[in-house]
Design an enzyme around this catalytic site. Structure first.
Site, PDB file in Angstrom:
ATOM      1  N   HIS A  34       0.698  -1.229   0.236  1.00 21.95           N
ATOM      2  CA  HIS A  34      -0.022  -0.166   0.089  1.00 21.95           C
ATOM      3  C   HIS A  34       0.731   1.197  -0.046  1.00 21.95           C
ATOM      4  CE1 HIS A  34      -3.623  -2.591   0.446  1.00 21.95           C
ATOM      5  NE2 HIS A  34      -3.185  -2.980   1.609  1.00 21.95           N
ATOM      6  N   LYS A  62      -4.775 -10.219  -7.693  1.00 19.68           N
ATOM      7  CA  LYS A  62      -5.520  -9.573  -6.638  1.00 19.68           C
ATOM      8  C   LYS A  62      -6.575  -8.795  -7.317  1.00 19.68           C
ATOM      9  CE  LYS A  62      -5.025  -7.216  -2.070  1.00 19.68           C
ATOM     10  NZ  LYS A  62      -4.150  -6.417  -1.370  1.00 19.68           N
ATOM     11  N   HIS A 135      -2.978  -3.178   8.127  1.00 20.35           N
ATOM     12  CA  HIS A 135      -4.156  -3.630   7.321  1.00 20.35           C
ATOM     13  C   HIS A 135      -4.837  -2.215   6.536  1.00 20.35           C
ATOM     14  CE1 HIS A 135      -7.924  -5.327   5.427  1.00 20.35           C
ATOM     15  NE2 HIS A 135      -8.593  -4.526   6.076  1.00 20.35           N
TER      16      HIS A 135
END
Length: 141
Positions: A34, A62, A135
């Site tokens: 990310h 993904k 996350h």
């Protein structure tokens, strides 16, 4: 099982090592998947290139992933004063970040993977552990 001598101390040491390694792996994976600052210059097909470069196209594609184009300090701050509680163990940033979201286009999840991108400024929602992001909540796009 009866521990004698140094057994309990050694067992405790192994547990601490296991927990630290798992935490470090979660934060390292978060950064790999990310974090992209400054935004990488990979040509016209940013999402195709970045998803492949960051290992999210094998063994299958993904379906969605977002890249945050902010500093690590600013992203980490969301876990503290730079964010506020948001739902179940999540934190929402107090400020907006530049984010590129890559969504798989087409029906197949097998390589070669083709993505379409959406660039925008938005608040990010993340889960944190020990003051570090672990996350990114894609569902809050």
């Amino acid at each position: 099982m009866n521990f004698k001598g140094c057994g309990p101390i050694f067992f405790g040491f192994l547990m601490v090592v296991f927990i630290v390694e798992n935490y470090a792996a979660d934060n390292k994976q978060f950064n790999r998947q990310h974090f992209d600052n400054p935004k990488s210059n990979v040509g016209k097909r940013y999402c195709d290139a970045m998803m492949q470069r960051r290992g999210m196209t094998k063994p299958q594609c993904k379906s969605v992933n977002s890249f945050i184009h902010g500093t690590k300090k600013d992203i980490n701050d969301v876990c503290g004063k730079g964010g506020k509680p948001y739902g179940n163990n999540l934190r929402r940033s107090n400020k907006q970040f530049s984010v590129t979201t890559c969504k798989l286009s087409g029906g197949s999840t097998r390589p070669p993977c083709k993505y379409r991108e959406n660039k925008s400024n938005r608040y990010i929602v993340i889960a944190c552990r020990d003051g570090k992001p672990v996350h990114y909540e894609e569902g809050q796009i």
